[in-house]
Write a protein that holds these residues in place. Structure first.
Motif, PDB file in Angstrom:
ATOM      1  N   ALA A 337      26.213 -26.702  39.966  1.00  0.00           N
ATOM      2  CA  ALA A 337      26.315 -25.354  40.549  1.00  0.00           C
ATOM      3  C   ALA A 337      27.734 -25.095  41.054  1.00  0.00           C
ATOM      4  CB  ALA A 337      25.300 -25.194  41.676  1.00  0.00           C
ATOM      5  N   VAL A 338      28.377 -26.123  41.612  1.00  0.00           N
ATOM      6  CA  VAL A 338      29.750 -25.963  42.104  1.00  0.00           C
ATOM      7  C   VAL A 338      30.696 -25.747  40.917  1.00  0.00           C
ATOM      8  CG1 VAL A 338      31.656 -27.133  43.294  1.00  0.00           C
ATOM      9  CG2 VAL A 338      29.323 -27.337  44.183  1.00  0.00           C
ATOM     10  N   VAL A 339      30.526 -26.573  39.897  1.00  0.00           N
ATOM     11  CA  VAL A 339      31.412 -26.463  38.727  1.00  0.00           C
ATOM     12  C   VAL A 339      31.235 -25.096  38.058  1.00  0.00           C
ATOM     13  CG1 VAL A 339      31.920 -27.435  36.443  1.00  0.00           C
ATOM     14  CG2 VAL A 339      31.453 -28.961  38.369  1.00  0.00           C
ATOM     15  N   ALA A 340      29.981 -24.657  37.938  1.00  0.00           N
ATOM     16  CA  ALA A 340      29.724 -23.355  37.304  1.00  0.00           C
ATOM     17  C   ALA A 340      30.392 -22.242  38.111  1.00  0.00           C
ATOM     18  CB  ALA A 340      28.219 -23.119  37.204  1.00  0.00           C
ATOM     19  N   GLU A 341      30.298 -22.324  39.424  1.00  0.00           N
ATOM     20  CA  GLU A 341      30.878 -21.269  40.264  1.00  0.00           C
ATOM     21  C   GLU A 341      32.404 -21.236  40.131  1.00  0.00           C
ATOM     22  OE1 GLU A 341      29.773 -18.769  41.613  1.00  0.00           O
ATOM     23  OE2 GLU A 341      31.235 -18.131  43.106  1.00  0.00           O
ATOM     24  N   ILE A 342      33.027 -22.412  40.093  1.00  0.00           N
ATOM     25  CA  ILE A 342      34.497 -22.363  39.994  1.00  0.00           C
ATOM     26  C   ILE A 342      34.928 -21.874  38.599  1.00  0.00           C
ATOM     27  CG2 ILE A 342      35.026 -23.955  41.883  1.00  0.00           C
ATOM     28  CD1 ILE A 342      35.348 -26.203  40.107  1.00  0.00           C
ATOM     29  N   LEU A 343      34.132 -22.208  37.596  1.00  0.00           N
ATOM     30  CA  LEU A 343      34.474 -21.695  36.253  1.00  0.00           C
ATOM     31  C   LEU A 343      34.333 -20.173  36.218  1.00  0.00           C
ATOM     32  CD1 LEU A 343      32.773 -24.326  33.889  1.00  0.00           C
ATOM     33  CD2 LEU A 343      35.221 -24.019  34.306  1.00  0.00           C
ATOM     34  N   ARG A 344      33.292 -19.672  36.869  1.00  0.00           N
ATOM     35  CA  ARG A 344      33.113 -18.213  36.901  1.00  0.00           C
ATOM     36  C   ARG A 344      34.272 -17.553  37.642  1.00  0.00           C
ATOM     37  NH1 ARG A 344      27.382 -19.460  37.380  1.00  0.00           N
ATOM     38  NH2 ARG A 344      27.682 -19.796  39.603  1.00  0.00           N
ATOM     39  N   ARG A 345      34.655 -18.129  38.786  1.00  0.00           N
ATOM     40  CA  ARG A 345      35.736 -17.515  39.574  1.00  0.00           C
ATOM     41  C   ARG A 345      37.071 -17.566  38.835  1.00  0.00           C
ATOM     42  NH1 ARG A 345      35.070 -18.796  45.944  1.00  0.00           N
ATOM     43  NH2 ARG A 345      32.836 -18.503  46.029  1.00  0.00           N
ATOM     44  N   CYS A 346      37.259 -18.644  38.114  1.00  0.00           N
ATOM     45  CA  CYS A 346      38.568 -18.802  37.453  1.00  0.00           C
ATOM     46  C   CYS A 346      38.617 -18.075  36.117  1.00  0.00           C
ATOM     47  CB  CYS A 346      38.876 -20.283  37.242  1.00  0.00           C
ATOM     48  SG  CYS A 346      39.058 -21.150  38.791  1.00  0.00           S
ATOM     49  N   GLU A 347      37.507 -17.486  35.729  1.00  0.00           N
ATOM     50  CA  GLU A 347      37.400 -16.792  34.435  1.00  0.00           C
ATOM     51  C   GLU A 347      37.871 -17.734  33.334  1.00  0.00           C
ATOM     52  OE1 GLU A 347      39.406 -13.098  35.345  1.00  0.00           O
ATOM     53  OE2 GLU A 347      37.902 -12.668  36.895  1.00  0.00           O
ATOM     54  N   CYS A 348      38.842 -17.314  32.530  1.00  0.00           N
ATOM     55  CA  CYS A 348      39.204 -18.215  31.410  1.00  0.00           C
ATOM     56  C   CYS A 348      40.387 -19.114  31.753  1.00  0.00           C
ATOM     57  CB  CYS A 348      39.546 -17.406  30.175  1.00  0.00           C
ATOM     58  SG  CYS A 348      38.148 -16.471  29.625  1.00  0.00           S
ATOM     59  N   SER A 349      40.816 -19.125  33.014  1.00  0.00           N
ATOM     60  CA  SER A 349      42.030 -19.886  33.325  1.00  0.00           C
ATOM     61  C   SER A 349      41.767 -21.389  33.474  1.00  0.00           C
ATOM     62  CB  SER A 349      42.694 -19.333  34.583  1.00  0.00           C
ATOM     63  OG  SER A 349      41.803 -19.427  35.659  1.00  0.00           O
ATOM     64  N   VAL A 350      40.513 -21.752  33.569  1.00  0.00           N
ATOM     65  CA  VAL A 350      40.168 -23.175  33.729  1.00  0.00           C
ATOM     66  C   VAL A 350      39.069 -23.541  32.740  1.00  0.00           C
ATOM     67  CG1 VAL A 350      39.108 -24.828  35.324  1.00  0.00           C
ATOM     68  CG2 VAL A 350      40.868 -23.277  36.158  1.00  0.00           C
ATOM     69  N   GLU A 351      39.223 -24.691  32.100  1.00  0.00           N
ATOM     70  CA  GLU A 351      38.222 -25.143  31.120  1.00  0.00           C
ATOM     71  C   GLU A 351      37.647 -26.485  31.522  1.00  0.00           C
ATOM     72  OE1 GLU A 351      40.271 -23.412  27.040  1.00  0.00           O
ATOM     73  OE2 GLU A 351      40.316 -25.566  27.449  1.00  0.00           O
ATOM     74  N   LEU A 352      36.392 -26.681  31.148  1.00  0.00           N
ATOM     75  CA  LEU A 352      35.788 -28.007  31.337  1.00  0.00           C
ATOM     76  C   LEU A 352      36.199 -28.873  30.157  1.00  0.00           C
ATOM     77  CD1 LEU A 352      32.044 -27.723  32.421  1.00  0.00           C
ATOM     78  CD2 LEU A 352      33.738 -29.344  33.269  1.00  0.00           C
ATOM     79  N   VAL A 353      36.702 -30.040  30.445  1.00  0.00           N
ATOM     80  CA  VAL A 353      37.224 -30.901  29.369  1.00  0.00           C
ATOM     81  C   VAL A 353      36.101 -31.801  28.829  1.00  0.00           C
ATOM     82  CG1 VAL A 353      38.961 -32.664  28.835  1.00  0.00           C
ATOM     83  CG2 VAL A 353      39.458 -30.913  30.553  1.00  0.00           C
ATOM     84  N   HIS A 354      36.046 -31.933  27.513  1.00  0.00           N
ATOM     85  CA  HIS A 354      35.145 -32.906  26.866  1.00  0.00           C
ATOM     86  C   HIS A 354      35.699 -34.288  27.147  1.00  0.00           C
ATOM     87  CE1 HIS A 354      32.630 -30.625  24.124  1.00  0.00           C
ATOM     88  NE2 HIS A 354      33.657 -29.865  23.827  1.00  0.00           N
ATOM     89  N   VAL A 355      34.923 -35.168  27.699  1.00  0.00           N
ATOM     90  CA  VAL A 355      35.465 -36.523  27.887  1.00  0.00           C
ATOM     91  C   VAL A 355      34.568 -37.562  27.207  1.00  0.00           C
ATOM     92  CG1 VAL A 355      36.891 -36.202  29.951  1.00  0.00           C
ATOM     93  CG2 VAL A 355      34.436 -36.543  30.216  1.00  0.00           C
ATOM     94  N   SER A 356      33.768 -37.089  26.239  1.00  0.00           N
ATOM     95  CA  SER A 356      32.810 -38.015  25.615  1.00  0.00           C
ATOM     96  C   SER A 356      33.521 -39.145  24.874  1.00  0.00           C
ATOM     97  CB  SER A 356      31.866 -37.261  24.694  1.00  0.00           C
ATOM     98  OG  SER A 356      32.622 -36.391  23.907  1.00  0.00           O
ATOM     99  N   ASP A 357      34.766 -38.922  24.460  1.00  0.00           N
ATOM    100  CA  ASP A 357      35.482 -39.987  23.751  1.00  0.00           C
ATOM    101  C   ASP A 357      36.229 -40.912  24.706  1.00  0.00           C
ATOM    102  OD1 ASP A 357      37.102 -37.877  24.497  1.00  0.00           O
ATOM    103  OD2 ASP A 357      38.592 -38.270  22.938  1.00  0.00           O
TER     104      ASP A 357
END
Ligand SMILES: C[S@@+](CC[C@H](N)C(=O)[O-])C[C@H]1O[C@@H](n2cnc3c(N)ncnc32)[C@H](O)[C@@H]1O
Length: 750
Positions: A337-357
């Motif tokens: 919920a925290v991560v979703a909220e900061i992504l919403r606030r930052c609009e497209c300026s912040v991305e969640l990084v894939h770290v599966s590799d």
């Protein structure tokens, strides 16, 4: 001097502070009964996490069963430690075998093994709990080994999952790193190791770490813990994370002296670690009192603070930089919920990084896309279901869609205190890529629980006033309890600009005491610094109550005295501009007691902080390098400052005077007897050199017997072993703690 070219100095810290977690309450006396009687269950906890479906129904029993077992101990070998390779070899060749039988008896395959996902086999998992290691006779030798190596700073006991966030942060030695909620400092320690990784002996990396924590006492643990890294590249600060100041000298410079040179005019970071305060239910296995205290309210109450700290972290991050958000809670309200909220606030300026590799051997699960909110006995699938009267404790940002009534199609909260709309809402699914978050669940690899999200700042954050931003996300209930909390009110508030936008809980009390004592020693120095007339920093007085100001030492008499006595050339190792003291009294003369050395990067940040009016509250800075001798000792020596044992590894490669070279036999004798007459050394040549060296502080370097006992004979490098001594009229006396002496004797015997 140790892996990665840095020599580690063993430090004597009798009470090694352990990794500890905020918001994991310490047991009260009344809890002793429940802990002793192992009330390791809580029906609300079980209902909550079953409803949140954090694991599949068929996994529930394994999940809950492992939470009731004590956590296996884990530890890390410090990569910059001088004896890193030796310690790894003892673990691999001795303890792996000798502990196996004991492990087999308790149904395990091995006693200790390297954590497969941690680089260079530096981190280890044991199949014994801390208590077993302490109490079991067969494990006594292992316990002693762990204790000693931890005490002298070669190893750190740290929960396995807590080691993950710094690895995902992808730190490089030139990076400026902000650790926003850093105490007690186990991750700061890891960050510093990475910063120093490739440095040659004595050479300082270009990067630095600002380790911030709002809690003064916990910061003292951090200061104590990180002393063992012998770093000049650290600033420990005491600001509120969500109000960590803007340091932008462009405006400040217009009022300050133009002559005052600022190599950096704005403090932004390449990396930010945001290991926020959390409910800590991922640490149940080592903090069983949480079973008794757990309720869903604590996660709800922390959500808004977590959002504003993370938002502040992102605003202090450079475009192109990376931030890791982490908690040791399993609760989606504190995580997804925290991560979703900061992504919403930052609009497209912040991305969640894939770290599966990244760290492929670390077993992890994707972040949740669906969850519900629990408050005062009720479950809510959407914000529009929340009765108006309950909205003081529940925020729209806690829900997967983050939508308020106005945003949602059906809209309209009722004022009756009943359901906000007639129709119960559909289960919400978050449309953000939260599957990229990392969840570590305890039964996957016998650990605690942990949550990590890696964020990349693609562009500047959208414009919004930070204070509004913070209020928007505070429930009335959270605001109330937050304002009532004991956080120190700071006199300086954040300058708002568009871009502004509990692990191991067993903190040994003695360690805390020790930390406090050390802190007192290092910050309440009284004395003075003579400032060069032409360069006067804009602010000299301490701004922060209880903390002495950081003052650059510009007293040429002191600095030149040190340079002359130890033969230090300013070109190879600049002292001017790199020495600071903590003096509240700058009026009387000549009473500087401790002098700290700061790297170029730290120097730049300190100068910037002075230029902007000391917005950053500096608790500790740099490395204590010189300490004043007592008056009696000074009579004998011509330099009144000795080199500290933590400062020695950094300055030694640049010293050309006060050096003595001893063979093994004389070196060991010194360690054993602590004080020897110059005429009593086995090698008369060494005794002679010792007699000739100027009275005062000197360094004895170990050489092998094929080397000549002359100054030019040895180049200081990674394996160099050296100790500080005091040359009296006719004898040498070691200036190393007994623990460090014992540890060296042991290592030299191998
Ligand atoms: C989870 S612990 C951090 C553990 C630490 N990163 C480590 O690895 O040792 C959270 C820390 O946040 C600190 N804290 C709480 N509120 C804070 C705030 N508003 N700003 C900064 N730090 C805060 C607490 O004092 C606590 O030390």
């Amino acid at each position: 001097m140790g892996r990665g070219g840095r020599r580690h100095r063993g430090r004597s810290h009798r009470n090694q502070s352990e990794d500890s977690r905020e918001n994991v309450p310490k047991p009260l006396k009344s809890d002793a009964f429940s802990i002793q009687n192992r009330i390791w269950s809580n029906l609300d906890f079980e209902e909550y996490y079953k409803e949140q479906r954090i694991v599949k129904a068929e996994e529930w029993d394994s999940f809950i069963e492992i939470l009731r077992k004590p956590l296996p101990a884990a530890f890390r070998v410090n990569s910059n430690g001088q004896f890193c390779d030796e310690i790894l070899s003892i673990l691999e060749n001795d303890f792996v075998k000798s502990l196996q039988a004991e492990a087999v008896e308790s149904g395990e395959l091995e006693g200790i093994k390297p954590l497969p996902w941690y680089p260079k086999n530096l981190a280890w998992h044991s199949n014994f709990s801390r208590k077993e290691i302490r109490k079991n006779q067969t494990l006594e030798r292992f316990h002693e080994f762990l204790k000693l190596e931890t005490e002298v700073g070669n190893m750190t006991r740290q929960e396995a999952v807590s080691m993950v966030p710094p690895l995902f942060l992808d730190v490089h030695p030139h990076h400026f790193v902000l650790d926003m909620c850093a105490a007690p400092g186990s991750k700061t320690f890891q960050l510093l190791e990475i910063i120093h990784e490739s440095a040659e002996p004595g050479s300082l990396p270009n990067g630095m770490v600002v380790a911030n924590d709002v809690d003064y006492k916990r910061s003292n643990l951090l200061i104590h813990q990180t002393k063992r890294t012998c770093t000049t590249n650290l600033i420990v600060t005491n600001n509120e994370g969500q109000h960590f100041p803007n340091c932008n000298s462009k405006r400040a410079l217009s009022v300050a002296s133009e002559k005052y040179h600022h190599p950096i005019d704005q403090l932004l970071f390449d990396r930010v670690l945001c290991d926020v305060p959390c409910s800590g239910d991922g640490t149940l296995r080592k903090a069983p009192d949480i079973w008794r205290r757990w309720n869903s309210g604590s996660g709800n109450g922390l959500h808004s603070l977590q959002v504003v700290i993370a938002m502040r972290g992102l605003s202090l991050l450079k475009v192109g930089g990376r931030m890791v958000y982490s908690t040791c809670s399993m609760n989606p309200i504190e995580n997804e919920a925290v991560v979703a909220e900061i992504l919403r606030r930052c609009e497209c300026s912040v991305e969640l990084v894939h770290v599966s590799d990244k760290l492929p051997e670390l077993i992890r699960r994707p972040g949740l896309k669906k969850w519900k909110v629990h408050d005062r006995g009720g479950w809510y699938r959407s914000y529009k279901d929340v009765p108006k009267l309950q909205r003081d404790g529940v925020l729209r940002s806690m829900f997967p869609s983050g939508k308020s009534d106005k945003d949602s199609a059906t809209g309209g909260g009722s004022s009756s205190g009943e359901m906000a709309s007639d129709e119960p809402a559909e289960e919400e699914v978050c449309d953000l890529p939260l599957e990229r978050c990392v969840r570590i669940v305890p039964h996957d690899q016998n650990t605690g629980g942990f949550f990590i999200a890696v964020l990349h700042k693609v562009s500047s954050l959208p414009d919004f006033p930070e204070k509004l931003n913070q209020r928007r996300n505070m429930t009335a209930r959270a605001r109330n309890s937050y304002e009532k909390s004991s956080y120190e009110k700071v006199s300086d508030t954040v300058v708002t600009q568009p871009e502004d936008t509990t692990e191991e809980i067993i903190v040994e009390e003695a360690a805390l005491d020790n930390g406090l004592k050390l802190e007192k020693e290092s910050t309440s120095e009284e004395g003075t610094v003579e400032l060069a007339k032409e360069v006067v920093p804009p602010v000299q007085k301490g701004k922060w109550k209880g903390l002495d100001p950081v003052v650059f030492l510009r007293d040429e008499t002191v600095i030149n005295g040190i340079k002359r006595f130890y033969g230090i050339n300013d070109e190879s190792f600049p002292l001017n501009g790199h020495l600071v003291t903590r003096n509240s009294d700058t009026t009387s003369k000549g009473n500087v007691k401790r002098i700290y050395y700061v790297s170029r990067s730290v120097k730049d940040v300190l100068e910037l902080n002075l230029a902007v009016g000391q917005k950053i509250k500096v608790a500790s800075v740099g490395l204590k390098m010189f300490e004043k001798q007592s008056a009696r000792e000074c009579e004998a020596g011509s330099c009144s400052f000795r080199i500290t044992s933590e400062g020695l590894p950094v300055i030694l490669p640049y010293m050309t005077k006060q050096l003595l070279y001893a063979t093994m036999v004389d070196f060991k004798n010194l360690l054993q007897h602590k004080s020897i007459k110059c005429t009593d050394f086995v090698h008369p040549q060494f005794g002679q050199k010792a007699a000739e060296v100027a009275e005062g502080y000197c360094v004895v370097i170990l050489v092998d017997c094929t080397q000549k006992l002359e100054c030019e004979a040895v180049k200081v490098n990674s394996p160099t072993i050296a100790i500080g001594c005091w040359k009296g009229k006719a004898s040498l006396t070691v200036m190393v703690t007994t623990v460090d002496c014992d540890q060296l004797i042991q290592k030299l015997a191998c």
